[in-house]
Design a protein around this motif. Structure first.
Motif, short mmCIF file in Angstrom:
data_model
loop_
_atom_site.label_atom_id
_atom_site.label_comp_id
_atom_site.label_asym_id
_atom_site.label_seq_id
_atom_site.Cartn_x
_atom_site.Cartn_y
_atom_site.Cartn_z
N SER A 126 -12.28 -8.06 8.47
CA SER A 126 -12.38 -8.19 7.04
C SER A 126 -13.85 -7.84 6.76
N THR B 20 -16.56 -5.40 6.36
CA THR B 20 -16.75 -4.16 6.65
C THR B 20 -16.41 -3.69 7.96
N VAL C 171 -14.76 -4.05 1.69
CA VAL C 171 -13.64 -4.08 1.03
C VAL C 171 -12.66 -5.31 1.22
N SER C 172 -13.27 -6.32 1.40
CA SER C 172 -12.43 -7.43 1.77
C SER C 172 -11.41 -7.24 2.79
N SER C 173 -10.17 -7.58 2.45
CA SER C 173 -8.86 -7.36 3.65
C SER C 173 -8.11 -6.09 2.91
N TYR C 174 -8.70 -5.36 2.08
CA TYR C 174 -7.79 -4.20 1.65
C TYR C 174 -7.91 -2.73 2.41
N ASN D 25 -9.78 -1.25 -1.64
CA ASN D 25 -10.54 -2.19 -2.28
C ASN D 25 -10.86 -1.69 -3.60
N SER D 26 -11.62 -0.25 -3.57
CA SER D 26 -11.96 0.32 -5.00
C SER D 26 -11.60 1.78 -4.88
N GLN E 145 -9.03 2.38 3.01
CA GLN E 145 -9.45 1.17 1.95
C GLN E 145 -8.77 1.37 0.78
N TYR F 123 0.91 -1.29 0.24
CA TYR F 123 0.16 0.03 0.04
C TYR F 123 0.94 1.31 -0.06
N TYR G 193 -9.59 5.50 -3.15
CA TYR G 193 -8.89 4.99 -2.16
C TYR G 193 -9.18 6.19 -0.86
#
Lengths: 119, 107
Positions: free
Chosen positions: B67, B69, B29-32, B92-93, B90, A105, B96
């Motif tokens: 993981s 939410t 966001v999964s684990s991102y 995930n998308s 996050q 990241y 950011y």
């Protein structure tokens, strides 16, 4: 050792265009899976993600600022440039650039540069 | 856009305390998810990435979990140098997004 440093004007007038340069060392934007991002932080407020450019020249922007932002890279100079048009006093903030990878990241950050928008 | 809400916004704790900061995402966001520490006048410093992976060089008293939410940052035994503002982010998308921050004060 990865380092990044932001440079640009400290004061801009309303309606002017801001140009910030992130000069980095210790990595190359020609390397797979590497990117450089820009983030800003108004005084006393939270961080806001602005834009990101990848080694492929893929570019991503914050939707709320997309019409005003342009991010470019100069791989030979190890620099990434962010331009923001039509500056307003609400854009007064410290602007940071950061090294980005999909694994670790935003793992290295520049020290930030404070930009004040005032007439 | 995914909104991240941190709680609490402000926290005061004593040296040696166990501290937990929560980050809730408006969509999965999964684990991102990453956690950063920021001290006044300094750039943010990455503590945790991929929700639970400790960045190299970060003290082991910091840990992350969660993981989807709901995520937490835990400081197992608070130290004076942990006084700072903490942010989740996050990845995930796009965009950011960051949380609004949690200011941690040492009593």
């Amino acid at each position: 050792q990865i380092t990044l440093k932001e440079s640009g004007p400290t004061l801009v007038k309303p309606t002017q265009t801001l140009t910030l340069t992130c000069t980095f060392s210790g990595f190359s934007l020609a390397t797979s899976e590497v990117g450089v991002g820009w983030i800003r932080q108004p005084p006393g407020k939270a961080l806001e993600w602005l834009a990101l450019i990848y080694w492929t020249d893929d570019k991503r922007y914050s939707p709320s600022l997309k019409s005003r932002l342009t991010i470019t890279k100069d791989t030979s100079k190890n620099q990434v440039v962010l331009t923001m048009t039509n500056m307003d006093p609400v854009d007064t903030a410290t602007y940071f650039c950061a090294h980005v990878t999909p694994v670790t990241y935003f793992d290295y950050w520049g020290q930030g540069t404070l930009v004040t928008v005032s007439s | 856009d995914i909104q991240l809400t941190q709680s609490p916004s402000f926290l005061s704790a004593s040296v040696g305390d166990r501290v937990i900061i929560t980050c809730r995402a408006s969509q999965g966001v999964s684990s991102y998810l990453a956690w950063y520490q920021q001290k006044p006048g300094k750039a943010p410093h990455l503590l945790i990435y991929a929700a639970s992976t400790l960045q190299s060089g970060v003290p082991s008293r910091f840990s992350g979990s969660g993981s989807g939410t709901e995520f937490t940052l835990t400081i197992s035994s608070l130290q004076p140098e942990d006084s700072a503002t903490y942010y989740c982010q996050q990845l995930n998308s796009y965009p950011y997004s960051f949380g609004q921050g949690t200011k941690l004060e040492i009593k």
